[in-house]
Design an enzyme around this catalytic site. Sequence first.
Site, mmCIF file in Angstrom:
data_model
loop_
_atom_site.group_PDB
_atom_site.id
_atom_site.type_symbol
_atom_site.label_atom_id
_atom_site.label_comp_id
_atom_site.label_asym_id
_atom_site.label_seq_id
_atom_site.Cartn_x
_atom_site.Cartn_y
_atom_site.Cartn_z
ATOM 1 N N CYS A 1 -6.718 -1.851 -16.147
ATOM 2 C CA CYS A 1 -7.216 -1.342 -17.427
ATOM 3 C C CYS A 1 -6.254 -0.238 -17.851
ATOM 4 O O CYS A 1 -5.159 -0.138 -17.312
ATOM 5 C CB CYS A 1 -8.668 -0.867 -17.347
ATOM 6 S SG CYS A 1 -8.988 0.610 -16.357
ATOM 7 N N GLY A 2 -6.616 0.566 -18.811
ATOM 8 C CA GLY A 2 -5.711 1.605 -19.291
ATOM 9 C C GLY A 2 -5.298 2.578 -18.206
ATOM 10 O O GLY A 2 -4.118 2.869 -18.025
ATOM 11 N N HIS B 1 -5.421 1.180 6.247
ATOM 12 C CA HIS B 1 -6.523 2.031 6.706
ATOM 13 C C HIS B 1 -7.888 1.615 6.170
ATOM 14 O O HIS B 1 -8.894 1.780 6.867
ATOM 15 C CB HIS B 1 -6.279 3.492 6.299
ATOM 16 C CG HIS B 1 -5.066 4.077 6.917
ATOM 17 N ND1 HIS B 1 -4.727 5.390 6.767
ATOM 18 C CD2 HIS B 1 -4.089 3.526 7.692
ATOM 19 C CE1 HIS B 1 -3.599 5.639 7.421
ATOM 20 N NE2 HIS B 1 -3.196 4.526 7.978
ATOM 21 N N ASN B 2 -7.943 1.142 4.922
ATOM 22 C CA ASN B 2 -9.237 0.847 4.283
ATOM 23 C C ASN B 2 -9.528 -0.636 4.147
ATOM 24 O O ASN B 2 -10.607 -1.004 3.712
ATOM 25 C CB ASN B 2 -9.297 1.471 2.881
ATOM 26 C CG ASN B 2 -8.892 2.920 2.866
ATOM 27 O OD1 ASN B 2 -7.922 3.281 2.203
ATOM 28 N ND2 ASN B 2 -9.601 3.756 3.595
ATOM 29 N N GLY C 1 -11.725 3.131 -14.690
ATOM 30 C CA GLY C 1 -12.983 2.484 -15.066
ATOM 31 C C GLY C 1 -13.185 1.142 -14.405
ATOM 32 O O GLY C 1 -14.268 0.851 -13.879
ATOM 33 N N ARG D 1 -14.724 3.279 10.333
ATOM 34 C CA ARG D 1 -14.925 3.974 9.066
ATOM 35 C C ARG D 1 -15.285 3.006 7.947
ATOM 36 O O ARG D 1 -16.125 3.321 7.092
ATOM 37 C CB ARG D 1 -13.669 4.770 8.717
ATOM 38 C CG ARG D 1 -13.441 5.920 9.685
ATOM 39 C CD ARG D 1 -12.073 6.525 9.559
ATOM 40 N NE ARG D 1 -11.871 7.530 10.595
ATOM 41 C CZ ARG D 1 -10.689 7.902 11.042
ATOM 42 N NH1 ARG D 1 -9.583 7.380 10.538
ATOM 43 N NH2 ARG D 1 -10.598 8.822 11.989
ATOM 44 N N ARG E 1 -1.447 2.125 -18.704
ATOM 45 C CA ARG E 1 -0.941 3.263 -19.469
ATOM 46 C C ARG E 1 -0.361 4.346 -18.570
ATOM 47 O O ARG E 1 0.074 5.388 -19.042
ATOM 48 C CB ARG E 1 -2.061 3.848 -20.332
ATOM 49 C CG ARG E 1 -2.534 2.877 -21.408
ATOM 50 C CD ARG E 1 -3.675 3.435 -22.217
ATOM 51 N NE ARG E 1 -4.079 2.495 -23.251
ATOM 52 C CZ ARG E 1 -5.312 2.375 -23.705
ATOM 53 N NH1 ARG E 1 -6.276 3.158 -23.225
ATOM 54 N NH2 ARG E 1 -5.589 1.494 -24.643
ATOM 55 N N GLY F 1 -6.931 2.362 -14.910
ATOM 56 C CA GLY F 1 -7.315 1.770 -13.633
ATOM 57 C C GLY F 1 -8.589 2.371 -13.087
ATOM 58 O O GLY F 1 -9.208 1.818 -12.172
ATOM 59 N N ARG G 1 -10.539 2.942 14.786
ATOM 60 C CA ARG G 1 -11.038 4.047 13.978
ATOM 61 C C ARG G 1 -11.167 3.644 12.501
ATOM 62 O O ARG G 1 -12.096 4.050 11.824
ATOM 63 C CB ARG G 1 -10.167 5.283 14.135
ATOM 64 C CG ARG G 1 -8.797 5.198 13.506
ATOM 65 C CD ARG G 1 -7.977 6.469 13.793
ATOM 66 N NE ARG G 1 -6.724 6.483 13.100
ATOM 67 C CZ ARG G 1 -5.608 5.871 13.497
ATOM 68 N NH1 ARG G 1 -5.618 5.179 14.623
ATOM 69 N NH2 ARG G 1 -4.499 5.957 12.787
ATOM 70 N N HIS G 2 -10.256 2.823 12.030
ATOM 71 C CA HIS G 2 -10.329 2.378 10.638
ATOM 72 C C HIS G 2 -11.468 1.375 10.443
ATOM 73 O O HIS G 2 -12.200 1.439 9.459
ATOM 74 C CB HIS G 2 -9.000 1.795 10.184
ATOM 75 C CG HIS G 2 -7.882 2.781 10.213
ATOM 76 N ND1 HIS G 2 -7.960 4.022 9.618
ATOM 77 C CD2 HIS G 2 -6.654 2.714 10.782
ATOM 78 C CE1 HIS G 2 -6.820 4.670 9.811
ATOM 79 N NE2 HIS G 2 -6.024 3.904 10.529
#
Length: 142
Positions: free
Chosen positions: A64-65, A97-98, A69, A136, A108, A67, A132-133
């Site tokens: 998006c403009g 990690h995630n 929203g 989490r 933009r 990122g 550990r990742h």
Amino acid sequence: MIALGCDQAGYVLMQEVKKHLEERGLEYKDFGTYSEDSVDYPVYGKKAANAVASGECDRGILICGTGIGISIAANKIKGIRAALCHDCFSAEATRLHNDANMLAMGARVIGVGHAIKIVDTFLDTPFSNAERHARRISMLEE
């Protein structure tokens, strides 16, 4: 399969991302929008996120403009970990990690060349599988 979603502000950059995915031989499903006419970003962020959450698609790319929203909209869907990334370090780290399953970018905020490098980094970096990742990430799902 990669789920794609954008609003009107992200439409032009998404066309470049699609061309790049095609050049790499990667399959995608485009959940829109399909023009630069004004739309509501949550609609398209959630469509793409639902495809990833259901397993229809493995990962997703949202634009998006800013990122912001569209990443918030995607993260409302259970099982989605959408990460807003405007640099390659963040794209790599969020995969390592995630285990982020969706990338969000702001049309933009960054240019085409940089966005393509971020996409490649996101798609080519595996999850580390470090205990550990994983621990989490499971805490995020609670």
